[in-house]
Design an enzyme around this catalytic site. Sequence first.
Site, PDB file in Angstrom:
ATOM      1  N   THR A   1       0.793  -1.060   0.068  1.00 27.62           N
ATOM      2  CA  THR A   1      -0.028  -0.120   0.084  1.00 27.62           C
ATOM      3  C   THR A   1       0.833   1.232   0.029  1.00 27.62           C
ATOM      4  O   THR A   1       0.656   2.265  -0.762  1.00 27.62           O
ATOM      5  CB  THR A   1      -0.975  -0.102   1.204  1.00 27.62           C
ATOM      6  OG1 THR A   1      -1.939  -0.945   0.971  1.00 27.62           O
ATOM      7  CG2 THR A   1      -1.751   1.220   1.454  1.00 27.62           C
TER       8      THR A   1
ATOM      9  N   ASN B   1      -5.360  -9.250  -7.871  1.00 30.13           N
ATOM     10  CA  ASN B   1      -5.494  -9.799  -6.569  1.00 30.13           C
ATOM     11  C   ASN B   1      -6.737 -10.649  -6.289  1.00 30.13           C
ATOM     12  O   ASN B   1      -6.717 -11.425  -5.379  1.00 30.13           O
ATOM     13  CB  ASN B   1      -5.167  -8.893  -5.410  1.00 30.13           C
ATOM     14  CG  ASN B   1      -6.247  -7.650  -5.605  1.00 30.13           C
ATOM     15  OD1 ASN B   1      -6.212  -6.899  -6.565  1.00 30.13           O
ATOM     16  ND2 ASN B   1      -6.897  -7.503  -4.239  1.00 30.13           N
TER      17      ASN B   1
ATOM     18  N   SER C   1       5.257  -6.412  -1.648  1.00 27.66           N
ATOM     19  CA  SER C   1       4.855  -6.409  -0.482  1.00 27.66           C
ATOM     20  C   SER C   1       5.430  -7.856   0.034  1.00 27.66           C
ATOM     21  O   SER C   1       5.091  -8.948  -0.374  1.00 27.66           O
ATOM     22  CB  SER C   1       3.371  -6.718  -0.204  1.00 27.66           C
ATOM     23  OG  SER C   1       3.012  -6.829   1.105  1.00 27.66           O
TER      24      SER C   1
ATOM     25  N   HIS D   1       4.670  -9.479   2.894  1.00 27.47           N
ATOM     26  CA  HIS D   1       4.195 -10.627   3.614  1.00 27.47           C
ATOM     27  C   HIS D   1       3.420 -11.495   2.680  1.00 27.47           C
ATOM     28  O   HIS D   1       2.718 -12.416   2.999  1.00 27.47           O
ATOM     29  CB  HIS D   1       3.177 -10.046   4.634  1.00 27.47           C
ATOM     30  CG  HIS D   1       2.039  -9.423   4.063  1.00 27.47           C
ATOM     31  ND1 HIS D   1       0.678  -9.917   4.470  1.00 27.47           N
ATOM     32  CD2 HIS D   1       1.910  -8.017   3.781  1.00 27.47           C
ATOM     33  CE1 HIS D   1      -0.097  -9.108   3.752  1.00 27.47           C
ATOM     34  NE2 HIS D   1       0.309  -8.021   3.402  1.00 27.47           N
TER      35      HIS D   1
ATOM     36  N   THR E   1      13.685   5.715  10.538  1.00 31.88           N
ATOM     37  CA  THR E   1      14.393   4.749  10.773  1.00 31.88           C
ATOM     38  C   THR E   1      13.978   3.499   9.944  1.00 31.88           C
ATOM     39  O   THR E   1      13.215   2.843  10.199  1.00 31.88           O
ATOM     40  CB  THR E   1      14.720   4.574  12.404  1.00 31.88           C
ATOM     41  OG1 THR E   1      15.087   5.515  13.027  1.00 31.88           O
ATOM     42  CG2 THR E   1      15.562   3.328  12.630  1.00 31.88           C
TER      43      THR E   1
ATOM     44  N   CYS F   1      -8.465  -6.304   1.925  1.00 30.38           N
ATOM     45  CA  CYS F   1      -8.561  -4.930   2.010  1.00 30.38           C
ATOM     46  C   CYS F   1      -9.954  -4.477   2.187  1.00 30.38           C
ATOM     47  O   CYS F   1     -10.239  -3.473   2.597  1.00 30.38           O
ATOM     48  CB  CYS F   1      -7.701  -4.043   1.089  1.00 30.38           C
ATOM     49  SG  CYS F   1      -5.983  -4.329   1.531  1.00 30.38           S
TER      50      CYS F   1
END
Length: 381
Positions: free
Chosen positions: A70, A149, A197, A199, A235, A326
């Site tokens: 995203t 998707n 992505s 995951h 970071t 989503c």
Amino acid sequence: MIYLDAAATTPVRQEVLDVIIPLLTSDYGNPSSVHSMGQTAARALDYARETAANTLGVRTGDIVFTSGGTESNNLAIKGLALANPRGRHLVRSAIEHASVIESCAYLVKHHGFTLDVAPVDAEGIVDPAALAALLREDTTLVSVMAVNNEVGTIQPIADIAAAAHGVGALVHTDAVQAAGWLDVAQIAAHVDALSISGHKLGGLKGAGLLMVRGKLALEPLVHGGGQERERRSGTENVAGAVSTATALQLAAEANAAGAASGYGNHIIQTVLKGLNTSGRTRATITGHAAERVPGIVSFTFPETGGETVLLELERRGVVASSGSACAAGSTEASHVLLALGRDEQEAHTAVRLSFTRSVKESEIATAARAVVAAVKAIAGP
């Protein structure tokens, strides 16, 4: 339980865990720190960048680590459109992920862009010629996902990119669902920006990357630290970056081996043969019959409700979904299925079965039979 919702997320691979656990427990320094622990973390980040770049066939400077697909889609669309003011015109396909749709809508609402939406045919394919007809001299960016998707269709990215580049527009592709099944280096070769992505590939949630050609200006979404060559401040999530790069590399190796490539067809054949009997159509496949990745199979079951089938499947030991995670919980019909020409009532009967290359043949066979049994239990024998 047989898990067939890999398009939503996947378990972290053991090979990934082995690499990242030290980064979470002992080598946990900030990669911007000059002391030895910081420099150990910096080297791990360099390893991740080099691994990802080599897998995609690009330069290390082309990799920006993000929090996932995203953010990568947002950064690509907003960042490229705002930093390359060639014009104020965007083109996307009708079946993009919500992050692409809403990023384009943001540019239209707040920055004066105009938008054209390229249609898809009944099988979910964008016609490059139809998209080319939408291109203008002031088209700044074209965004078309490599693999959908929800229905798994593969888009002709090379042809689409050639048309867009022909008028001087930049090209972005959401390759989140492609990386587990296609040669993403071949896709990356044709585009200016590509989203991944972690995951979805056996990496950590909350981690991903954007490949963006280093020569291109990119307006950052986040300011304040100058990390990632000033393209994404904050970071760095070193463990997340390493997990994404490692998972991406492992996926590329598995793709070359071709494991599980016929499992999607087995599901399709079993379900259609088991349910469409005696002139009765109780199952229809959505998406293209051939131009699809094997790991995403989508059906509609007109005599049922999708959620009802999912509950019956889970009762039988199979976990699946109705479409994009989503959009889970939404009462609206899938915009993807509507774009394919399905009506709202049919769209609400959709069920998506998705898996990784590590799935077992016995699991696929059991799940396919469970789909048939579940639909018959609801709609009658």
